[in-house]
Scaffold this motif. Structure first.
Motif, PDB file in Angstrom:
ATOM      1  N   PHE A  52       0.816  -1.223   0.000  1.00 54.85           N
ATOM      2  CA  PHE A  52       0.000   0.000   0.000  1.00 54.85           C
ATOM      3  C   PHE A  52       0.846   1.267   0.000  1.00 54.85           C
ATOM      4  O   PHE A  52       0.451   2.290  -0.533  1.00 54.85           O
ATOM      5  N   ASN A  53       2.003   1.217   0.608  1.00 52.64           N
ATOM      6  CA  ASN A  53       2.816   2.419   0.749  1.00 52.64           C
ATOM      7  C   ASN A  53       4.305   2.079   0.725  1.00 52.64           C
ATOM      8  O   ASN A  53       4.683   0.910   0.683  1.00 52.64           O
ATOM      9  N   VAL A  54       5.147   3.103   0.736  1.00 57.80           N
ATOM     10  CA  VAL A  54       6.600   2.928   0.799  1.00 57.80           C
ATOM     11  C   VAL A  54       6.949   2.521   2.228  1.00 57.80           C
ATOM     12  O   VAL A  54       6.881   3.321   3.149  1.00 57.80           O
ATOM     13  N   GLU A  55       7.331   1.261   2.400  1.00 58.12           N
ATOM     14  CA  GLU A  55       7.396   0.676   3.743  1.00 58.12           C
ATOM     15  C   GLU A  55       8.837   0.543   4.249  1.00 58.12           C
ATOM     16  O   GLU A  55       9.192  -0.424   4.906  1.00 58.12           O
ATOM     17  N   ILE A  56       9.675   1.530   3.934  1.00 53.41           N
ATOM     18  CA  ILE A  56      11.060   1.442   4.410  1.00 53.41           C
ATOM     19  C   ILE A  56      11.166   1.801   5.887  1.00 53.41           C
ATOM     20  O   ILE A  56      12.194   1.581   6.511  1.00 53.41           O
ATOM     21  N   GLY A  57      10.094   2.350   6.461  1.00 50.43           N
ATOM     22  CA  GLY A  57      10.140   2.779   7.853  1.00 50.43           C
ATOM     23  C   GLY A  57       9.855   1.684   8.845  1.00 50.43           C
ATOM     24  O   GLY A  57       9.781   1.941  10.050  1.00 50.43           O
ATOM     25  N   GLN A  58       9.705   0.441   8.384  1.00 55.90           N
ATOM     26  CA  GLN A  58       9.492  -0.673   9.310  1.00 55.90           C
ATOM     27  C   GLN A  58      10.814  -1.130   9.918  1.00 55.90           C
ATOM     28  O   GLN A  58      10.864  -1.999  10.760  1.00 55.90           O
ATOM     29  N   GLY A  59      11.895  -0.491   9.469  1.00 55.14           N
ATOM     30  CA  GLY A  59      13.185  -0.716  10.110  1.00 55.14           C
ATOM     31  C   GLY A  59      13.670  -2.136   9.982  1.00 55.14           C
ATOM     32  O   GLY A  59      13.785  -2.681   8.899  1.00 55.14           O
ATOM     33  N   THR A  60      13.950  -2.782  11.104  1.00 56.31           N
ATOM     34  CA  THR A  60      14.619  -4.079  11.101  1.00 56.31           C
ATOM     35  C   THR A  60      13.750  -5.213  10.589  1.00 56.31           C
ATOM     36  O   THR A  60      14.204  -6.352  10.540  1.00 56.31           O
ATOM     37  N   CYS A  61      12.527  -4.944  10.207  1.00 56.69           N
ATOM     38  CA  CYS A  61      11.618  -6.028   9.802  1.00 56.69           C
ATOM     39  C   CYS A  61      11.657  -6.341   8.316  1.00 56.69           C
ATOM     40  O   CYS A  61      10.923  -7.207   7.849  1.00 56.69           O
ATOM     41  N   THR A  62      12.471  -5.647   7.534  1.00 58.25           N
ATOM     42  CA  THR A  62      12.700  -6.000   6.133  1.00 58.25           C
ATOM     43  C   THR A  62      11.404  -6.158   5.349  1.00 58.25           C
ATOM     44  O   THR A  62      11.039  -7.246   4.935  1.00 58.25           O
ATOM     45  N   MET A  63      10.707  -5.052   5.157  1.00 60.97           N
ATOM     46  CA  MET A  63       9.473  -5.092   4.369  1.00 60.97           C
ATOM     47  C   MET A  63       9.829  -4.936   2.897  1.00 60.97           C
ATOM     48  O   MET A  63      10.352  -3.907   2.480  1.00 60.97           O
ATOM     49  N   LYS A  64       9.556  -5.970   2.133  1.00 60.97           N
ATOM     50  CA  LYS A  64       9.894  -5.930   0.714  1.00 60.97           C
ATOM     51  C   LYS A  64       8.712  -6.410  -0.117  1.00 60.97           C
ATOM     52  O   LYS A  64       7.699  -6.887   0.415  1.00 60.97           O
ATOM     53  N   THR A 105      21.913  -4.155  -4.042  1.00 63.13           N
ATOM     54  CA  THR A 105      20.929  -3.086  -4.207  1.00 63.13           C
ATOM     55  C   THR A 105      20.444  -2.582  -2.856  1.00 63.13           C
ATOM     56  O   THR A 105      20.269  -1.367  -2.663  1.00 63.13           O
ATOM     57  N   ALA A 106      20.232  -3.500  -1.914  1.00 61.77           N
ATOM     58  CA  ALA A 106      19.794  -3.097  -0.582  1.00 61.77           C
ATOM     59  C   ALA A 106      20.827  -2.192   0.086  1.00 61.77           C
ATOM     60  O   ALA A 106      20.486  -1.176   0.708  1.00 61.77           O
ATOM     61  N   VAL A 107      22.103  -2.542  -0.051  1.00 61.64           N
ATOM     62  CA  VAL A 107      23.172  -1.728   0.543  1.00 61.64           C
ATOM     63  C   VAL A 107      23.279  -0.378  -0.169  1.00 61.64           C
ATOM     64  O   VAL A 107      23.455   0.667   0.475  1.00 61.64           O
ATOM     65  N   LEU A 108      23.158  -0.388  -1.491  1.00 59.82           N
ATOM     66  CA  LEU A 108      23.183   0.866  -2.238  1.00 59.82           C
ATOM     67  C   LEU A 108      22.034   1.776  -1.815  1.00 59.82           C
ATOM     68  O   LEU A 108      22.242   2.970  -1.534  1.00 59.82           O
ATOM     69  N   ASN A 109      20.824   1.246  -1.763  1.00 56.59           N
ATOM     70  CA  ASN A 109      19.665   2.034  -1.340  1.00 56.59           C
ATOM     71  C   ASN A 109      19.861   2.599   0.070  1.00 56.59           C
ATOM     72  O   ASN A 109      19.543   3.758   0.342  1.00 56.59           O
ATOM     73  N   ASN A 110      20.381   1.762   0.958  1.00 56.43           N
ATOM     74  CA  ASN A 110      20.546   2.199   2.336  1.00 56.43           C
ATOM     75  C   ASN A 110      21.574   3.323   2.453  1.00 56.43           C
ATOM     76  O   ASN A 110      21.385   4.273   3.226  1.00 56.43           O
ATOM     77  N   ASN A 111      22.648   3.216   1.708  1.00 53.21           N
ATOM     78  CA  ASN A 111      23.674   4.255   1.813  1.00 53.21           C
ATOM     79  C   ASN A 111      23.243   5.560   1.139  1.00 53.21           C
ATOM     80  O   ASN A 111      23.658   6.642   1.559  1.00 53.21           O
ATOM     81  N   TYR A 112      22.396   5.464   0.125  1.00 46.69           N
ATOM     82  CA  TYR A 112      21.799   6.680  -0.444  1.00 46.69           C
ATOM     83  C   TYR A 112      20.927   7.369   0.619  1.00 46.69           C
ATOM     84  O   TYR A 112      21.022   8.582   0.842  1.00 46.69           O
ATOM     85  N   PHE A 152      14.946   6.489  15.189  1.00 42.11           N
ATOM     86  CA  PHE A 152      14.070   6.000  14.121  1.00 42.11           C
ATOM     87  C   PHE A 152      14.918   5.126  13.211  1.00 42.11           C
ATOM     88  O   PHE A 152      16.082   5.430  12.955  1.00 42.11           O
ATOM     89  N   THR A 153      14.343   4.012  12.766  1.00 39.80           N
ATOM     90  CA  THR A 153      15.096   2.982  12.073  1.00 39.80           C
ATOM     91  C   THR A 153      14.527   2.770  10.680  1.00 39.80           C
ATOM     92  O   THR A 153      13.343   2.482  10.538  1.00 39.80           O
ATOM     93  N   LEU A 154      15.365   2.919   9.673  1.00 41.88           N
ATOM     94  CA  LEU A 154      14.940   2.810   8.283  1.00 41.88           C
ATOM     95  C   LEU A 154      15.712   1.698   7.579  1.00 41.88           C
ATOM     96  O   LEU A 154      16.909   1.542   7.791  1.00 41.88           O
ATOM     97  N   GLU A 155      14.993   0.954   6.728  1.00 39.49           N
ATOM     98  CA  GLU A 155      15.645  -0.076   5.918  1.00 39.49           C
ATOM     99  C   GLU A 155      14.955  -0.140   4.557  1.00 39.49           C
ATOM    100  O   GLU A 155      13.825  -0.605   4.449  1.00 39.49           O
ATOM    101  N   PRO A 156      15.615   0.330   3.505  1.00 40.30           N
ATOM    102  CA  PRO A 156      14.949   0.414   2.205  1.00 40.30           C
ATOM    103  C   PRO A 156      14.847  -0.904   1.442  1.00 40.30           C
ATOM    104  O   PRO A 156      14.052  -1.007   0.521  1.00 40.30           O
ATOM    105  N   THR A 157      15.611  -1.918   1.767  1.00 45.86           N
ATOM    106  CA  THR A 157      15.696  -3.193   1.029  1.00 45.86           C
ATOM    107  C   THR A 157      15.985  -2.952  -0.451  1.00 45.86           C
ATOM    108  O   THR A 157      16.272  -1.835  -0.874  1.00 45.86           O
ATOM    109  N   GLU A 158      15.868  -4.011  -1.238  1.00 51.14           N
ATOM    110  CA  GLU A 158      16.118  -3.895  -2.679  1.00 51.14           C
ATOM    111  C   GLU A 158      14.858  -3.527  -3.446  1.00 51.14           C
ATOM    112  O   GLU A 158      14.912  -3.295  -4.657  1.00 51.14           O
ATOM    113  N   SER A 159      13.716  -3.477  -2.761  1.00 46.72           N
ATOM    114  CA  SER A 159      12.435  -3.355  -3.459  1.00 46.72           C
ATOM    115  C   SER A 159      12.075  -1.935  -3.865  1.00 46.72           C
ATOM    116  O   SER A 159      11.182  -1.749  -4.696  1.00 46.72           O
ATOM    117  N   TYR A 160      12.744  -0.948  -3.278  1.00 45.96           N
ATOM    118  CA  TYR A 160      12.299   0.425  -3.463  1.00 45.96           C
ATOM    119  C   TYR A 160      13.221   1.194  -4.405  1.00 45.96           C
ATOM    120  O   TYR A 160      14.445   1.063  -4.357  1.00 45.96           O
TER     121      TYR A 160
END
Length: 524
Positions: free
Chosen positions: A90-102, A375-382, A448-456
């Motif tokens: 439903f939404n951009v779910e990178i804010g679920q942090g350590t739960c790896t929403m992809k 991709t997950a590491v690239l997204n996270n460092n961006y 606050f904990t953010l994790e973008p994964t490779e999906s975004y």
């Protein structure tokens, strides 16, 4: 008519609000959604009516009090509830942090809905479920390649249960060697998930916690000081929940091994490691993966989930049984494990979750899995680069690149404006975005904990960053805007009382809810 603003990356959002009753309150006596037919006479003559054979002690004295409701109203009810819920579809779910929403591939959802899958039963004879046993065994082989471990069990329901199983294996391993009473200490780190210490404590271990050194890494000198003949094991997440990867991890496992301890690895989130580094090469004896995180199966509101537990060969006999093995012709359940800790849940785990993850791995292949991590590491460092430019935000401890997630801090903004991370959390819902703070202990202040994964995509990340930037600007210009949020959500601010901490306020069933409503009415 007001023109729609398209120049801003911040989405104009308003949550649907239906004030929807729970389904029991929609009950209408006599209303039906499905008319279940009686068994055909031919069927009855062969197997009976399906009721008379039930022992009298198992027959209800009255019908269950289930809601009676038609199909159309059932559909409207659940669609309305879905509109009031944020989620990874439903939404951009990178804010679920350590739960790896992809993203969960929808074709995999079709696979688990195949009747050949849906109609399986865990008590079927092995000869009738060879296909599912083959999938479980093949996923075991995939996990061995990914981790370097030599046998896997998919019985644990999730990460915490896998951690409990590993602590149980550590306990039984030392007992089998006659050192059960002597080795009563488990070492972990302050940055690691609280379940690591909690599950070991439940098994009766004393917990020793390592704090970071001046560079922000787990202090290896402190490890050397506390390791001893009492050391039963060492448990850690790496990268830890702050996103920090300990480059000296193999030295840590070597020190613990020299003292006679077992090293086990929390890899609930391995999104930044696939195809790049493995638990075996880091010196671990056990590890687990959450299939409902890294391996693209849904969390399903906390279940059904799977904590895939892997061990080196010397610990295989300690796994919760049964495990699936192949004799060259048939797949079978092996329950003949000499030192098994026993079952940690019924049957053999969640077959649907296992199938989803197996399909995801097979679709990607080795190169695809490695690209997921890159991709997950690239997204996270961006994201890491952009967030630290937002006024009032920072990323404490180790400076420089992180892996797949970061635990940030609003400490500076809170000191300068009074706006807390909980205020930001509520304001983010006004933009249709989820935002997680941290589990306790709050080792990072105002987290606050953010994790973008490779999906975004970069566009998705920019939308999320723009929302954080707007909230920061509001906090510095008019903090009451943030402190009084949310404005566009279905639920506004709750009372200060923390209902989750007060069992008197819990209503986990409809029956209990009605009882407490009646009790409240009688006391007034």
């Amino acid at each position: 008519m007001k023109a729609i603003q398209r120049t801003s990356k911040v989405r104009d959002f308003h949550q649907a609000k239906w004030n929807e009753p729970i389904i029991f309150e929609l009950h209408q006596p006599g209303e039906k959604g499905v008319e279940v037919p009686l068994a055909d006479k031919t069927v009855v003559s062969e197997v009976g009516d399906g009721v008379s054979m039930i022992p009298g002690s198992m027959v209800r004295s009255e019908r269950p009090k289930l809601p009676e409701i038609g199909q159309a109203r059932v559909l409207r009810h659940y669609v309305r509830l879905s509109q009031e819920t944020l989620g990874s579809d439903f939404n951009v779910e990178i804010g679920q942090g350590t739960c790896t929403m992809k993203y969960i591939p929808k074709i995999n959802e079709l696979l688990i809905r195949n009747p050949k899958m849906m109609e399986l039963h865990p008590l079927q004879d092995e000869s009738t479920v060879q296909g599912m046993l083959e999938i479980i065994h093949n996923l075991d082989l995939c996990m061995r390649e990914i981790s370097g471990m030599e046998a896997f069990s998919f019985q644990p329901s999730g990460g915490t249960q896998a951690l409990f199983a590993m602590a149980s294996i550590v306990r039984k391993y030392h007992e089998a060697r006659g050192e059960g009473d002597q080795r009563n200490e488990i070492i972990t780190t302050i940055f690691s998930h609280p379940s690591q210490a909690a599950t070991a404590a439940v098994k009766g271990f004393k917990i020793i916690t390592l704090h970071p050194d001046e560079d922000g890494f787990p202090d290896i000198e402190k490890l050397k000081a506390v390791v001893s003949e009492r050391t039963a094991g060492f448990v850690v997440a790496n990268p830890e929940d702050t996103g920090i990867y300990n480059p000296k991890i193999k030295e840590f496992t070597r020190i613990v091994h020299e003292a006679g301890g077992i090293c086990y690895y929390d890899q609930a989130n391995a999104n930044g490691l696939l195809g790049i580094t493995r638990a075996k090469e880091a010196g671990f004896d056990m590890c687990f993966f959450n299939l409902h995180k890294t391996f693209a199966a849904p969390h399903m509101c906390g279940g059904p989930a799977t904590g895939a537990l892997g061990v080196v060969d010397q610990l295989k006999e300690y796994l919760p049984g049964p495990i699936v093995e192949f004799d060259g012709e048939n797949y079978y359940l092996n329950d003949d494990l000499k030192h098994s800790i026993g079952k940690v849940r019924a049957f053999h785990g969640v077959a649907q979750t296992i199938l989803r993850s197996y399909a995801w791995i097979r679709a990607l292949g080795p190169d695809g899995l490695k690209e997921v991590a890159q991709t997950a590491v690239l997204n996270n460092n961006y994201l890491y680069h952009k967030v630290q430019k937002i006024r009032g935000a920072s990323a404490p401890y180790v400076k420089g690149q992180r892996l797949e997630q970061v635990r940030y801090s609003w400490e500076q903004m809170t000191k300068e404006t009074g706006v807390t991370t909980e205020d930001v959390q509520r304001r983010m819902t006004d933009f249709g975005l989820h935002y997680w703070t941290s589990h306790h202990p709050y080792i990072v202040p105002q987290p606050f904990t953010l994790e973008p994964t490779e999906s975004y995509s970069k566009t998705d990340l920019d939308e999320y960053i723009a929302a954080l930037e707007q909230i920061s600007n509001e906090a510095y210009e008019n903090p009451e805007i943030v402190q009084n949020a949310p404005y566009n959500s279905t639920i506004h601010q709750l009372d200060e009382q923390n209902y989750l901490d007060d069992p008197k306020e819990w209503c986990i069933t409809w029956r209990l809810y009605k009882k407490k409503v009646l009790e409240t009415a009688l006391t007034k």
